[in-house]
Write a protein that holds these residues in place. Structure first.
Motif, PDB file in Angstrom:
ATOM      1  N   THR A 185      -1.265  -0.064   9.710  1.00 59.55           N
ATOM      2  CA  THR A 185      -1.929  -0.477   8.482  1.00 59.55           C
ATOM      3  C   THR A 185      -2.515  -1.866   8.699  1.00 59.55           C
ATOM      4  OG1 THR A 185       0.007  -1.589   7.596  1.00 59.55           O
ATOM      5  CG2 THR A 185      -0.237   0.749   7.077  1.00 59.55           C
ATOM      6  N   SER A 186      -3.229  -2.359   7.705  1.00 59.68           N
ATOM      7  CA  SER A 186      -3.751  -3.723   7.772  1.00 59.68           C
ATOM      8  C   SER A 186      -2.623  -4.729   7.587  1.00 59.68           C
ATOM      9  CB  SER A 186      -4.821  -3.924   6.699  1.00 59.68           C
ATOM     10  OG  SER A 186      -4.255  -3.660   5.432  1.00 59.68           O
ATOM     11  N   ALA A 187      -2.901  -5.981   7.938  1.00 59.51           N
ATOM     12  CA  ALA A 187      -1.893  -7.047   7.850  1.00 59.51           C
ATOM     13  C   ALA A 187      -1.497  -7.295   6.403  1.00 59.51           C
ATOM     14  CB  ALA A 187      -2.429  -8.328   8.469  1.00 59.51           C
ATOM     15  N   GLY A 188      -0.292  -7.763   6.217  1.00 64.63           N
ATOM     16  CA  GLY A 188       0.207  -8.092   4.897  1.00 64.63           C
ATOM     17  C   GLY A 188       1.703  -8.280   4.954  1.00 64.63           C
ATOM     18  N   THR A 189       2.261  -8.894   3.953  1.00 60.00           N
ATOM     19  CA  THR A 189       3.694  -9.142   3.927  1.00 60.00           C
ATOM     20  C   THR A 189       4.405  -7.935   3.332  1.00 60.00           C
ATOM     21  OG1 THR A 189       3.342 -11.496   3.666  1.00 60.00           O
ATOM     22  CG2 THR A 189       5.509 -10.658   3.069  1.00 60.00           C
ATOM     23  N   TYR A 190       5.400  -7.428   4.060  1.00 63.00           N
ATOM     24  CA  TYR A 190       6.197  -6.301   3.603  1.00 63.00           C
ATOM     25  C   TYR A 190       7.634  -6.774   3.480  1.00 63.00           C
ATOM     26  CZ  TYR A 190       2.142  -3.597   4.875  1.00 63.00           C
ATOM     27  OH  TYR A 190       0.882  -3.112   4.950  1.00 63.00           O
ATOM     28  N   TYR A 191       8.386  -6.145   2.651  1.00 61.84           N
ATOM     29  CA  TYR A 191       9.775  -6.501   2.472  1.00 61.84           C
ATOM     30  C   TYR A 191      10.628  -5.392   3.059  1.00 61.84           C
ATOM     31  CZ  TYR A 191       7.616  -9.933  -0.453  1.00 61.84           C
ATOM     32  OH  TYR A 191       6.827 -10.949  -0.890  1.00 61.84           O
ATOM     33  N   SER A 192      11.505  -5.766   4.006  1.00 61.57           N
ATOM     34  CA  SER A 192      12.231  -4.758   4.777  1.00 61.57           C
ATOM     35  C   SER A 192      13.019  -3.793   3.907  1.00 61.57           C
ATOM     36  CB  SER A 192      13.153  -5.424   5.798  1.00 61.57           C
ATOM     37  OG  SER A 192      14.112  -6.218   5.146  1.00 61.57           O
ATOM     38  N   ASP A 193      13.570  -4.264   2.810  1.00 65.45           N
ATOM     39  CA  ASP A 193      14.362  -3.366   1.969  1.00 65.45           C
ATOM     40  C   ASP A 193      13.481  -2.546   1.023  1.00 65.45           C
ATOM     41  OD1 ASP A 193      13.611  -5.443   0.344  1.00 65.45           O
ATOM     42  OD2 ASP A 193      15.590  -5.762  -0.506  1.00 65.45           O
ATOM     43  N   SER A 194      12.158  -2.742   1.081  1.00 68.83           N
ATOM     44  CA  SER A 194      11.279  -1.986   0.191  1.00 68.83           C
ATOM     45  C   SER A 194      10.538  -0.866   0.915  1.00 68.83           C
ATOM     46  CB  SER A 194      10.253  -2.919  -0.455  1.00 68.83           C
ATOM     47  OG  SER A 194       9.287  -3.330   0.492  1.00 68.83           O
ATOM     48  N   VAL A 195      10.675  -0.751   2.247  1.00 69.63           N
ATOM     49  CA  VAL A 195       9.965   0.280   2.995  1.00 69.63           C
ATOM     50  C   VAL A 195      10.809   1.544   3.051  1.00 69.63           C
ATOM     51  CG1 VAL A 195       8.971   0.900   5.219  1.00 69.63           C
ATOM     52  CG2 VAL A 195       8.722  -1.418   4.355  1.00 69.63           C
ATOM     53  N   ARG A 196      10.226   2.669   2.625  1.00 69.45           N
ATOM     54  CA  ARG A 196      10.889   3.971   2.683  1.00 69.45           C
ATOM     55  C   ARG A 196       9.987   4.918   3.454  1.00 69.45           C
ATOM     56  NH1 ARG A 196      14.091   0.938   1.072  1.00 69.45           N
ATOM     57  NH2 ARG A 196      15.251   0.959  -0.858  1.00 69.45           N
ATOM     58  N   THR A 197      10.576   5.750   4.304  1.00 66.60           N
ATOM     59  CA  THR A 197       9.801   6.722   5.071  1.00 66.60           C
ATOM     60  C   THR A 197      10.489   8.069   5.036  1.00 66.60           C
ATOM     61  OG1 THR A 197      10.930   6.203   7.143  1.00 66.60           O
ATOM     62  CG2 THR A 197       8.943   4.947   6.667  1.00 66.60           C
ATOM     63  N   PHE A 198       9.689   9.139   5.097  1.00 67.77           N
ATOM     64  CA  PHE A 198      10.253  10.477   5.238  1.00 67.77           C
ATOM     65  C   PHE A 198       9.183  11.390   5.809  1.00 67.77           C
ATOM     66  CE2 PHE A 198       8.713  10.116   0.909  1.00 67.77           C
ATOM     67  CZ  PHE A 198       8.027  11.296   0.682  1.00 67.77           C
ATOM     68  N   GLN A 199       9.628  12.496   6.383  1.00 63.26           N
ATOM     69  CA  GLN A 199       8.717  13.446   7.007  1.00 63.26           C
ATOM     70  C   GLN A 199       8.589  14.684   6.140  1.00 63.26           C
ATOM     71  OE1 GLN A 199       8.872  13.880  11.300  1.00 63.26           O
ATOM     72  NE2 GLN A 199       8.850  16.086  11.088  1.00 63.26           N
ATOM     73  N   LEU A 200       7.359  15.093   5.888  1.00 66.18           N
ATOM     74  CA  LEU A 200       7.091  16.307   5.127  1.00 66.18           C
ATOM     75  C   LEU A 200       7.272  17.533   6.022  1.00 66.18           C
ATOM     76  CD1 LEU A 200       3.803  15.127   3.367  1.00 66.18           C
ATOM     77  CD2 LEU A 200       6.114  15.168   2.392  1.00 66.18           C
ATOM     78  N   ASP A 201       7.391  18.709   5.424  1.00 68.34           N
ATOM     79  CA  ASP A 201       7.489  19.950   6.196  1.00 68.34           C
ATOM     80  C   ASP A 201       6.290  20.143   7.113  1.00 68.34           C
ATOM     81  OD1 ASP A 201       9.904  20.530   5.026  1.00 68.34           O
ATOM     82  OD2 ASP A 201       9.059  21.900   3.529  1.00 68.34           O
ATOM     83  N   SER A 202       5.139  19.615   6.735  1.00 66.72           N
ATOM     84  CA  SER A 202       3.921  19.729   7.548  1.00 66.72           C
ATOM     85  C   SER A 202       3.975  18.850   8.794  1.00 66.72           C
ATOM     86  CB  SER A 202       2.706  19.333   6.709  1.00 66.72           C
ATOM     87  OG  SER A 202       2.809  17.964   6.339  1.00 66.72           O
ATOM     88  N   GLY A 203       4.964  17.937   8.868  1.00 70.90           N
ATOM     89  CA  GLY A 203       5.075  17.025  10.001  1.00 70.90           C
ATOM     90  C   GLY A 203       4.524  15.648   9.720  1.00 70.90           C
ATOM     91  N   GLU A 204       3.766  15.507   8.633  1.00 71.98           N
ATOM     92  CA  GLU A 204       3.229  14.193   8.289  1.00 71.98           C
ATOM     93  C   GLU A 204       4.352  13.263   7.843  1.00 71.98           C
ATOM     94  OE1 GLU A 204      -1.134  15.078   6.534  1.00 71.98           O
ATOM     95  OE2 GLU A 204       0.546  15.926   5.409  1.00 71.98           O
ATOM     96  N   ILE A 205       4.181  11.985   8.135  1.00 70.76           N
ATOM     97  CA  ILE A 205       5.174  10.983   7.722  1.00 70.76           C
ATOM     98  C   ILE A 205       4.613  10.199   6.553  1.00 70.76           C
ATOM     99  CG2 ILE A 205       6.455   8.934   8.432  1.00 70.76           C
ATOM    100  CD1 ILE A 205       6.286  10.021  11.317  1.00 70.76           C
ATOM    101  N   VAL A 206       5.387  10.096   5.496  1.00 69.85           N
ATOM    102  CA  VAL A 206       4.993   9.334   4.313  1.00 69.85           C
ATOM    103  C   VAL A 206       5.704   8.000   4.366  1.00 69.85           C
ATOM    104  CG1 VAL A 206       5.065   9.253   1.795  1.00 69.85           C
ATOM    105  CG2 VAL A 206       4.651  11.424   2.960  1.00 69.85           C
ATOM    106  N   VAL A 207       4.941   6.928   4.142  1.00 69.70           N
ATOM    107  CA  VAL A 207       5.511   5.572   4.105  1.00 69.70           C
ATOM    108  C   VAL A 207       5.223   4.993   2.738  1.00 69.70           C
ATOM    109  CG1 VAL A 207       5.478   3.266   5.108  1.00 69.70           C
ATOM    110  CG2 VAL A 207       5.106   5.263   6.573  1.00 69.70           C
TER     111      VAL A 207
END
Length: 180
Positions: A152-174
């Motif tokens: 993604t583009s630059a920016g400040t992220y907070y480690s405890d605010s990032v969630r990820t999971f994989q869909l059945d299609s194989g795509e990863i949602v962030v």
């Protein structure tokens, strides 16, 4: 055991800060880290007998384990060091002999997240300042080979605010919170 009876206990490591376990065939692999840079994987039989161990050094003090997953005929795990760096490593197993591969060092605010899609490992990580990254890897023995990274583009992220999971299609949602 299958009969739901306990076996004798087995001391895997006298001093361990972090611990994870997973099945490898009929055996259990127990991964531990001390309060420093030492990582050890022990392979234990269902009868609670130590079959083998493998050890490796981390590039910095290990301060968290991520995931420990199967990928094809091998295994992959992630952790974070105080460097700070996110690390991914592979383990190969031949019979009861374990072999831990070299560190794949990644700029990351926490232990990288691991996802499987076919024969590919996909590693998602963020570094709190330059964005979120995803890199595919192939595994041969205990060697991880990277493909092309997207981010993604630059920016400040907070480690405890990032969630990820994989869909059945194989795509990863962030999902993340950006700049508050």
């Amino acid at each position: 055991t299958a009969t739901q009876t306990a076996t004798d206990s087995l001391l895997v490591r006298a001093s361990s800060q972090y611990c994870q376990a997973m099945l490898i065939g009929d055996n259990v692999a127990v991964m531990t880290s001390d309060n420093g840079t030492s990582i050890q994987v022990a392979l234990i039989s269902p009868a609670c007998t130590l079959l083998s161990t493998a050890s490796a050094s981390a590039s910095g003090t290990v301060n968290s384990f991520g995931q420990f997953i199967a990928l094809g005929a091998g295994y992959v795990f992630s952790y974070r060091t105080t460097a700070p760096a996110g690390i991914v490593r592979a383990i190969s197993v031949s019979g009861t002999i374990l072999s831990i591969g070299y560190e794949v060092l990644l700029t990351s605010a926490e232990a990288p997240r691991l996802y499987i899609n076919g024969n590919y490992l996909r590693v998602v990580r963020h570094n709190n300042s330059n964005g979120i990254y995803c890199t595919p890897y192939t595994l041969a023995g205990n060697v991880l080979t990277p493909g092309n990274t997207v981010n993604t583009s630059a920016g400040t992220y907070y480690s405890d605010s990032v969630r990820t999971f994989q869909l059945d299609s194989g795509e990863i949602v962030v999902n993340h919170i950006y700049n508050s």
